[in-house]
Design a protein around this motif. Structure first.
Motif, PDB file in Angstrom:
ATOM      1  N   LYS A  52      -7.154  -0.514 -10.113  1.00  0.00           N
ATOM      2  CA  LYS A  52      -6.271  -0.806  -8.987  1.00  0.00           C
ATOM      3  C   LYS A  52      -6.856  -1.973  -8.208  1.00  0.00           C
ATOM      4  O   LYS A  52      -8.037  -1.976  -7.854  1.00  0.00           O
ATOM      5  CB  LYS A  52      -6.144   0.419  -8.087  1.00  0.00           C
ATOM      6  N   ASN A  53      -6.024  -2.956  -7.956  1.00  0.00           N
ATOM      7  CA  ASN A  53      -6.429  -4.104  -7.159  1.00  0.00           C
ATOM      8  C   ASN A  53      -6.373  -3.694  -5.695  1.00  0.00           C
ATOM      9  O   ASN A  53      -5.312  -3.320  -5.187  1.00  0.00           O
ATOM     10  CB  ASN A  53      -5.489  -5.282  -7.441  1.00  0.00           C
ATOM     11  N   ASP A  54      -7.518  -3.777  -5.000  1.00  0.00           N
ATOM     12  CA  ASP A  54      -7.566  -3.341  -3.603  1.00  0.00           C
ATOM     13  C   ASP A  54      -6.726  -4.228  -2.698  1.00  0.00           C
ATOM     14  O   ASP A  54      -6.156  -3.751  -1.715  1.00  0.00           O
ATOM     15  CB  ASP A  54      -9.022  -3.312  -3.108  1.00  0.00           C
ATOM     16  N   GLY A  55      -6.634  -5.500  -3.008  1.00  0.00           N
ATOM     17  CA  GLY A  55      -5.881  -6.426  -2.157  1.00  0.00           C
ATOM     18  C   GLY A  55      -4.379  -6.216  -2.235  1.00  0.00           C
ATOM     19  O   GLY A  55      -3.686  -6.211  -1.222  1.00  0.00           O
ATOM     20  N   THR A  56      -3.850  -6.042  -3.430  1.00  0.00           N
ATOM     21  CA  THR A  56      -2.397  -5.920  -3.601  1.00  0.00           C
ATOM     22  C   THR A  56      -1.942  -4.494  -3.834  1.00  0.00           C
ATOM     23  O   THR A  56      -0.769  -4.191  -3.662  1.00  0.00           O
ATOM     24  CB  THR A  56      -1.924  -6.778  -4.797  1.00  0.00           C
ATOM     25  N   GLY A  57      -2.842  -3.638  -4.256  1.00  0.00           N
ATOM     26  CA  GLY A  57      -2.479  -2.252  -4.514  1.00  0.00           C
ATOM     27  C   GLY A  57      -1.827  -2.050  -5.875  1.00  0.00           C
ATOM     28  O   GLY A  57      -1.335  -0.963  -6.169  1.00  0.00           O
ATOM     29  N   LEU A  58      -1.808  -3.088  -6.714  1.00  0.00           N
ATOM     30  CA  LEU A  58      -1.203  -2.972  -8.039  1.00  0.00           C
ATOM     31  C   LEU A  58      -2.197  -2.371  -9.033  1.00  0.00           C
ATOM     32  O   LEU A  58      -3.379  -2.682  -9.010  1.00  0.00           O
ATOM     33  CB  LEU A  58      -0.755  -4.342  -8.557  1.00  0.00           C
ATOM     34  N   VAL A  59      -1.689  -1.523  -9.899  1.00  0.00           N
ATOM     35  CA  VAL A  59      -2.507  -0.924 -10.945  1.00  0.00           C
ATOM     36  C   VAL A  59      -2.304  -1.734 -12.220  1.00  0.00           C
ATOM     37  O   VAL A  59      -1.173  -1.977 -12.635  1.00  0.00           O
ATOM     38  CB  VAL A  59      -2.116   0.545 -11.175  1.00  0.00           C
TER      39      VAL A  59
END
Length: 124
Positions: free
Chosen positions: A40-47
């Motif tokens: 999960k990308n912490d900046g965008t929240g995309l998995v």
């Protein structure tokens, strides 16, 4: 009788080999991604799931593989059917010539006897 290989055959072989190589290469890529955990990308929240992406790409490559293989075998069959049809046409034309010569040289009574005895051979 051995078949001659033309440029079309070599082209089909090359394209088929390239598609199969891409398919095998991508199978290896998918295999390498099997143990990868989604992140999960912490900046965008995309998995992001590398395995899912590799699998989706494989789903795009497989139809091309089947298309090429289907074309290869289909064209090969058509080529052989055309050769067989051409040979059969030549045989039929030769038989027609022989029949015309036989009909021209035979007496009328022997021709009529043959027609009455074998009507299907004379299209009756």
């Amino acid at each position: 009788m051995p078949q001659k290989t033309g440029v079309g055959d070599w082209g089909r072989w090359v394209v088929t080999a390239v598609i199969i190589a891409i398919f095998v290469w991508w199978l290896l890529i998918v295999n390498l991604e099997l143990g990868t955990q989604p992140t999960k990308n912490d900046g965008t929240g995309l998995v992001t799931d590398p395995y899912a992406h590799a699998k989706e790409t494989l789903a795009v490559v497989v139809p091309f593989l089947t298309l090429i293989l289907g074309y290869w075998f289909g064209v090969r069959g058509v080529d052989e059917a055309k050769k067989t049809a051409a040979a059969a046409t030549q045989d039929a034309q030769a038989a027609n010539v022989k029949f015309a010569v036989l009909r021209a040289t035979a007496s009328k009574s022997s021709y009529e006897q043959a027609v009455s005895k074998y009507p299907s051979a004379f299209g009756r």
